[in-house]
Each structure stands twice: as structure tokens, then as C-alpha cells.
Scaffold this active site. Structure first.
Site, PDB file in Angstrom:
ATOM      1  N   GLU A  69     -28.990  80.117  46.364  1.00 58.39           N
ATOM      2  CA  GLU A  69     -28.651  81.093  45.326  1.00 58.39           C
ATOM      3  C   GLU A  69     -29.214  82.469  45.664  1.00 58.39           C
ATOM      4  OE1 GLU A  69     -26.615  82.630  42.581  1.00 58.39           O
ATOM      5  OE2 GLU A  69     -26.541  80.438  42.606  1.00 58.39           O
ATOM      6  N   GLU A  76     -23.940  88.924  48.202  1.00 54.35           N
ATOM      7  CA  GLU A  76     -23.051  89.604  47.264  1.00 54.35           C
ATOM      8  C   GLU A  76     -23.418  91.074  47.126  1.00 54.35           C
ATOM      9  OE1 GLU A  76     -23.162  87.428  43.587  1.00 54.35           O
ATOM     10  OE2 GLU A  76     -21.565  86.072  44.229  1.00 54.35           O
TER      11      GLU A  76
END
Length: 124
Positions: A69, A76
Site C-alpha cells: 500500500e 500514484e
């Protein structure tokens, strides 16, 4: 171009890492969700007291999910800095990173179900 983080002392590098963890926790709902689940898992391990190998496996997979994550969130951010979702390459990269998190999360669920089966069946 040199990085301001390069070749710093251990304390400084640990500070950068901690800063990244804190920033991800503050800004990423998915990371907070995975932290919440990890805390529940740790509590469950204390209650169920499974064999140590199971504790190690569950802690390992939980850490892998959280690490994935973190990588996904970092990727991102980089992708967003250089383009938009309109770019098919950026969309694909972001989707692949999210897929890695999903794969590890599903593996964690399966491992957790195996642990429950072992405990319920009394198998060691």
C-alpha cells in the site's frame, strides 16, 4: 542533480521513513484501513494464541500488505506528478500497483481463513 536525502546518517534516514509512514497514514484512506485491519489481526492473534509459525506468517503477510500500500501510494503520487489518468500508460501503472495490493490482501484473507480452520479443527 543530487538528492537531499542521499548519504545522510541513519537517524535522518529513519526520520524520512517515519515521515513517509505518517504522511501516508494522514492522506491515504486505504492505508488507514489496512492499519485498522492489522491492529484487529494482532488483537485476534493475542486472543487465539496460535502456534508461533502462524503468528509469523500472519505478521509477515500483514506487513507485506502495508508495504504494498505504501509503494502503491508513492507510485500514484509520482504518476500524478507526471501525467493524468487520460494517459493509458499512467492508468495501467496505477491499476497494476493497485492490483498488487489487492493480490496481497486476498492472500492475507486466505491465510487468515487457513489459520481459523487450523484452530477450529484443532490441527497444529
Amino acid at each position: 542533480m543530487t538528492s537531499t536525502h542521499k548519504n545522510r546518517g541513519l537517524t535522518a534516514r529513519l526520520g524520512f521513513a517515519l515521515s513517509g509512514l505518517i504522511q501516508c497514514y494522514r492522506e491515504e484512506a486505504s492505508f488507514r484501513f489496512h492499519i485498522f485491519v492489522a491492529v484487529l489481526v494482532i488483537i485476534t492473534l493475542f486472543v487465539l494464541r496460535p502456534p508461533l509459525i502462524w503468528v509469523a506468517l500472519i505478521v509477515l503477510i500483514s506487513s507485506l500488505v502495508l508495504s504494498a500500500e505504501l509503494f502503491n501510494s508513492a507510485m500514484e503520487r509520482l504518476a500524478d506528478a507526471f501525467g493524468s489518468m487520460a494517459n493509458p500508460q499512467i492508468k495501467a501503472a496505477k491499476d497494476m500497483a493497485a492490483g498488487a495490493v489487492l493480490l496481497l490482501a486476498l492472500t492475507a484473507v486466505i491465510l487468515g481463513l487457513f489459520l481459523l480452520l487450523v484452530i477450529l479443527k484443532g490441527v497444529v
